[in-house]
Design an enzyme around this catalytic site. Structure first.
Site, short mmCIF file in Angstrom:
data_model
loop_
_atom_site.label_atom_id
_atom_site.label_comp_id
_atom_site.label_asym_id
_atom_site.label_seq_id
_atom_site.Cartn_x
_atom_site.Cartn_y
_atom_site.Cartn_z
N HIS A 160 -64.99 -30.63 21.45
CA HIS A 160 -66.28 -30.14 20.96
C HIS A 160 -67.41 -30.40 21.96
O HIS A 160 -68.52 -29.89 21.76
CB HIS A 160 -66.64 -30.80 19.63
N ASP A 196 -55.92 -27.65 17.62
CA ASP A 196 -56.67 -28.44 16.65
C ASP A 196 -57.15 -27.52 15.53
O ASP A 196 -57.40 -26.33 15.74
CB ASP A 196 -57.86 -29.09 17.36
N HIS A 198 -60.02 -27.47 14.15
CA HIS A 198 -61.39 -27.04 14.40
C HIS A 198 -61.49 -26.38 15.77
O HIS A 198 -60.88 -26.83 16.74
CB HIS A 198 -62.35 -28.23 14.32
N ASP A 285 -54.75 -32.19 12.94
CA ASP A 285 -55.49 -32.08 11.68
C ASP A 285 -55.19 -30.77 10.97
O ASP A 285 -55.82 -30.45 9.96
CB ASP A 285 -57.00 -32.24 11.91
#
Length: 343
Positions: A160, A196, A198, A285
């Site tokens: 991120h 991931d 996200h 995740d």
């Protein structure tokens, strides 16, 4: 497969993050790494090695000097004012506000360099983030020396983080730093596959106008999922990077059938690109019990993922990202790595 790891990760232990309208204990915590290491040992995945120190120069190939200076000094400035709690932003340069260079105040700079309230700065944040980047660089150097694969057990995660923006538990973009180092070392093309849950908004932003790094991401649709403001299917790159960014957003509840179908789309594009190196931003995740995600992968599905990646026949660097179902994070992460090794 050797596991590159630094105990410095534990120096970063945020007390709280702003999520769902309240301050809560951080989901991103040191125990994540300890569970992964324990499973690596239990299943005898490979030797655990300490990282080399490549210095700050490789970090500055991705991140701005001003941003690195801020990360390195923010806690000391905060502590000098007599503060002991985590440093969290409370204001950001929104669209209606003046877009200026970083303000002189600490809180102004904190908001300028952040995009959310999920990346607390603590006494050990810089040391941990710096060491995580060295972990990724060390694992990449091993592959450059001829290894088929390596695992960079990075914490804090990185995908991120953009060139001068932190958020989503991320401060330095470990995968991007390793990718740039590979290019600087002679690789012509690098692919980053982000699995991931996200979207890796920071990685996309860093390479969006470039054609020497192909970025591919499978993730929760940002129409309903963090980071909300990047990760849509129509984001395909700009300038020289047009066509070198592929986002595959998926609906909540996606399980292996639909997720793996999207994976095959990404891998077809990856194979046509023919990279010299594959980096996998490995977030687990996507697991059905993850507390902040909405996919439905089972633990055995991570074995299938590892086997599929191995069939690509590419030098592969795994860089740890997210995964917050702590009890299962070791099993799911090592399932990918062990299946890759055994394929």
């Amino acid at each position: 497969m050797r596991i590159h790891h630094s105990p410095d990760h534990a120096l970063h232990h945020g007390r709280c993050e702003l999520i769902d309208g309240q301050l809560q204990p951080c989901f991103e915590k040191p125990q994540r790494v300890e569970f992964i290491l324990a499973e690596c040992h239990r299943r005898q995945l490979g030797e655990v090695v300490a990282p080399r120190d490549f210095g700050r120069a490789p970090l500055a190939r991705i991140h701005s000097a001003a941003y690195l200076d801020f990360l390195a000094s923010a806690w000391d400035e905060w502590a000098a004012a007599g503060e002991t709690v985590d440093l969290l932003p409370y204001t950001w340069p929104a669209r209606t506000l003046r877009q200026v260079l970083p303000p002189t105040s600490l809180h102004g700079r904190l908001g300028y360099y952040s995009f959310d309230g999920g990346a607390p700065i603590t006494a050990g944040t810089w040391s941990a983030a710096y060491s995580a980047a060295q972990v990724a660089l060390s694992a990449g150097a091993e592959i450059a020396s001829g290894a088929r694969s390596a695992f960079a057990l990075c914490r804090p995660p990185g995908h991120h983080a953009a060139a001068d923006v932190m958020g989503g538990y991320c401060y330095l973009n470990n995968a991007a730093i390793a990718a740039q180092a590979a290019l600087d070392g002679g690789a012509r093309r690098v692919a980053i596959l982000d699995v991931d849950y996200h979207h890796g908004n920071g990685t996309q932003d860093i390479f969006y106008a470039r054609d020497d790094v192909l970025f591919l991401s499978l993730h929760g649709d940002p129409g309903f999922e963090f980071p909300f403001f990047l990760g849509y299917a129509d984001e395909t790159g700009t300038g020289a990077g047009q066509g070198f960014n592929l986002n595959l957003p998926l609906p909540a509840g996606s399980a292996w059938d639909s997720w793996s179908a999207a994976l095959e789309v990404a891998l077809a594009r990856l194979q046509s690109y023919a990279p010299d190196l594959l980096l996998v931003s490995l977030g687990v995740d996507t697991f059905k019990a993850d507390p902040i995600s909405q996919f439905k992968l089972e633990s055995d599905d991570y074995l299938r993922l590892g086997e599929r990646l191995a069939r690509l026949g590419l030098p592969t660097l795994f860089v740890m990202e997210g995964g917050y179902a702590v009890a299962e994070i070791g099993i799911n992460t090592v399932n990918v790595l062990a299946a890759f090794d055994g394929a």
